[in-house]
Design a protein around this motif. Structure first.
Motif, PDB file in Angstrom:
ATOM      1  N   SER A 196      28.248  45.042  17.260  1.00 55.57           N
ATOM      2  CA  SER A 196      29.308  45.030  18.400  1.00 55.57           C
ATOM      3  C   SER A 196      30.258  43.827  18.286  1.00 55.57           C
ATOM      4  O   SER A 196      29.951  42.977  17.531  1.00 55.57           O
ATOM      5  CB  SER A 196      28.551  45.206  19.961  1.00 55.57           C
ATOM      6  OG  SER A 196      27.710  43.738  20.015  1.00 55.57           O
TER       7      SER A 196
ATOM      8  N   THR B 190      31.950  40.659  20.841  1.00 57.75           N
ATOM      9  CA  THR B 190      31.904  40.200  22.407  1.00 57.75           C
ATOM     10  C   THR B 190      33.363  39.972  22.768  1.00 57.75           C
ATOM     11  O   THR B 190      34.023  39.438  21.812  1.00 57.75           O
ATOM     12  CB  THR B 190      31.181  38.757  22.228  1.00 57.75           C
ATOM     13  OG1 THR B 190      29.738  39.187  21.890  1.00 57.75           O
ATOM     14  CG2 THR B 190      31.028  38.156  23.685  1.00 57.75           C
TER      15      THR B 190
ATOM     16  N   SER C 159      35.453  39.656  29.752  1.00 58.02           N
ATOM     17  CA  SER C 159      34.945  40.750  30.924  1.00 58.02           C
ATOM     18  C   SER C 159      36.064  41.723  30.988  1.00 58.02           C
ATOM     19  O   SER C 159      37.302  41.280  31.111  1.00 58.02           O
ATOM     20  CB  SER C 159      34.815  40.150  32.033  1.00 58.02           C
ATOM     21  OG  SER C 159      34.726  41.034  33.173  1.00 58.02           O
TER      22      SER C 159
ATOM     23  N   TRP D  76      32.551  36.159  32.919  1.00 63.40           N
ATOM     24  CA  TRP D  76      31.377  36.475  31.816  1.00 63.40           C
ATOM     25  C   TRP D  76      32.173  36.924  30.714  1.00 63.40           C
ATOM     26  O   TRP D  76      33.282  37.496  30.768  1.00 63.40           O
ATOM     27  CB  TRP D  76      30.346  37.244  32.505  1.00 63.40           C
ATOM     28  CG  TRP D  76      30.784  38.694  33.149  1.00 63.40           C
ATOM     29  CD1 TRP D  76      30.842  39.997  32.458  1.00 63.40           C
ATOM     30  CD2 TRP D  76      31.265  38.811  34.455  1.00 63.40           C
ATOM     31  NE1 TRP D  76      31.377  40.924  33.389  1.00 63.40           N
ATOM     32  CE2 TRP D  76      31.541  40.257  34.598  1.00 63.40           C
ATOM     33  CE3 TRP D  76      31.397  38.018  35.571  1.00 63.40           C
ATOM     34  CZ2 TRP D  76      32.000  40.715  35.802  1.00 63.40           C
ATOM     35  CZ3 TRP D  76      31.961  38.444  36.693  1.00 63.40           C
ATOM     36  CH2 TRP D  76      32.149  39.918  36.844  1.00 63.40           C
ATOM     37  N   THR D  77      31.326  37.623  29.767  1.00 65.72           N
ATOM     38  CA  THR D  77      31.938  38.376  28.407  1.00 65.72           C
ATOM     39  C   THR D  77      31.109  39.652  28.736  1.00 65.72           C
ATOM     40  O   THR D  77      30.018  39.798  29.056  1.00 65.72           O
ATOM     41  CB  THR D  77      31.553  37.525  27.355  1.00 65.72           C
ATOM     42  OG1 THR D  77      30.209  37.381  27.164  1.00 65.72           O
ATOM     43  CG2 THR D  77      32.494  36.374  27.174  1.00 65.72           C
ATOM     44  N   ASP D  78      31.703  40.503  27.772  1.00 73.16           N
ATOM     45  CA  ASP D  78      31.087  42.059  27.621  1.00 73.16           C
ATOM     46  C   ASP D  78      30.904  42.305  26.226  1.00 73.16           C
ATOM     47  O   ASP D  78      31.684  41.501  25.294  1.00 73.16           O
ATOM     48  CB  ASP D  78      31.863  43.156  28.253  1.00 73.16           C
ATOM     49  CG  ASP D  78      31.835  43.275  29.696  1.00 73.16           C
ATOM     50  OD1 ASP D  78      30.797  42.885  30.163  1.00 73.16           O
ATOM     51  OD2 ASP D  78      32.698  43.055  30.492  1.00 73.16           O
ATOM     52  N   THR D  79      30.182  42.938  25.667  1.00 66.15           N
ATOM     53  CA  THR D  79      29.924  43.451  24.299  1.00 66.15           C
ATOM     54  C   THR D  79      30.504  44.967  24.272  1.00 66.15           C
ATOM     55  O   THR D  79      30.075  45.623  25.254  1.00 66.15           O
ATOM     56  CB  THR D  79      28.495  43.307  23.840  1.00 66.15           C
ATOM     57  OG1 THR D  79      27.602  44.006  24.874  1.00 66.15           O
ATOM     58  CG2 THR D  79      27.999  41.866  23.955  1.00 66.15           C
ATOM     59  N   MET D  80      30.853  45.133  23.108  1.00 65.40           N
ATOM     60  CA  MET D  80      31.506  46.831  23.133  1.00 65.40           C
ATOM     61  C   MET D  80      30.993  46.990  21.382  1.00 65.40           C
ATOM     62  O   MET D  80      31.343  46.463  20.649  1.00 65.40           O
ATOM     63  CB  MET D  80      33.085  46.627  23.119  1.00 65.40           C
ATOM     64  CG  MET D  80      33.432  48.052  23.337  1.00 65.40           C
ATOM     65  SD  MET D  80      33.069  48.899  24.747  1.00 65.40           S
ATOM     66  CE  MET D  80      33.353  48.014  25.929  1.00 65.40           C
TER      67      MET D  80
END
Length: 277
Positions: free
Chosen positions: A233, A235, A238, A244-248
């Motif tokens: 994925s 990073t 958000s 924050w951060t998100d993972t995809m």
């Protein structure tokens, strides 16, 4: 039941059961054919109910037209009172029947549309990749059971406690072998589907070798800068604007621009406002 019934009639019956799994390509072809037949049947049903609804509304219009003009009130005690009341009751009943028929027609149409989208949804690129990952995970689990494995319970200083599981034996091993062989065929089928999707451009095939930190990636119509590149994925900041951060996962990304391309796009003013730094 059928064999017993035939024997009762004096026929000699021999039952043979083939437990071998059918090839995935045959299973999927039959599934698609059955779904197509179901869609056709539901579309015919929706058409019939639509016709009924149309007839019901025509009957409602005729009932309304039979009422005295201008909203004339019921004349209590007049010889027309009963006829007037019956006409009102009929109009109300026809209206209820028309509304019910219309609702039935809409429901049938929704079911037909949903059924028509089933195969497309089953073969959507993201769903196909998720299915492949799940098949591989299940395959590894069965292979561990078949071959034996061990797991660490805890490590305390120089002490390591390990639980060992021996290879499967007997009927259970045969069951695992059968499942592994069947699943391998399924994996081959779905990986071939994904390869065709990638070749045709329906699916992306990004990974750590194609995306770098600082690049832009597209997900759900928005573009996001890559904060970190991971094995499976990326990073990103958000997706809802948080701190924050998100993972995809890579297979959910629909577009990619290198850092220099992203800068040019930004300068040209064509990057979505959803890009967040």
């Amino acid at each position: 039941m059928t064999a017993e019934a035939l024997r009762a009639q004096g026929f000699e019956v021999e039952v043979s059961i083939d437990a071998a799994a059918r090839p995935a390509v045959e299973v999927e072809a039959d599934r698609i054919d059955r779904q197509a037949e179901r869609v056709a049947a539901l579309e015919q049903k929706a058409e019939r109910r639509s016709d009924r609804a149309e007839q019901a509304w025509k009957a409602e219009h005729r009932a309304v037209e039979a009422l005295p003009p201008g909203g004339e009130p019921i004349k209590i005690g007049h010889h027309s009172e009963q006829r007037h009341r019956r006409a009102i009751d009929t109009a109300h009943r026809r209206l209820g029947q028309a509304v019910s028929a219309e609702n039935d027609a809409r429901q049938a149409q929704r079911r037909a549309e949903s059924a028509a989208a089933t195969t497309e949804a089953r073969y959507s690129p993201v769903t196909v990749k998720n299915r492949i990952d799940k098949l591989h995970a299940d395959q590894r689990a069965d292979q561990r059971e078949r071959d034996g494995h061990e797991r660490t319970l805890f490590v305390l200083g120089d002490t390591k406690q390990v639980e060992k599981f021996p290879p499967a034996q007997g009927a259970y091993r045969e069951l695992l072998e059968s499942r592994i062989a069947e699943r391998e065929d399924q994996i081959s089928y779905w990986e071939a589907v994904r390869a065709q999707q990638i070749e045709s451009g329906k699916a992306t095939n990004y990974g750590p070798g194609t995306i770098s930190k600082g690049d832009l990636v597209q997900w759900s119509g928005g573009w996001y800068p890559v904060v970190r590149v991971n094995k499976k994925s990326v990073t990103i900041p958000s997706i809802v604007g948080g701190s924050w951060t998100d993972t995809m996962p890579y297979h959910k990304l629909s577009g990619h621009k290198r850092r220099d391309e992203g800068a040019q796009t930004t300068a040209a003013g064509t990057v979505s406002e959803e890009i967040r730094s």
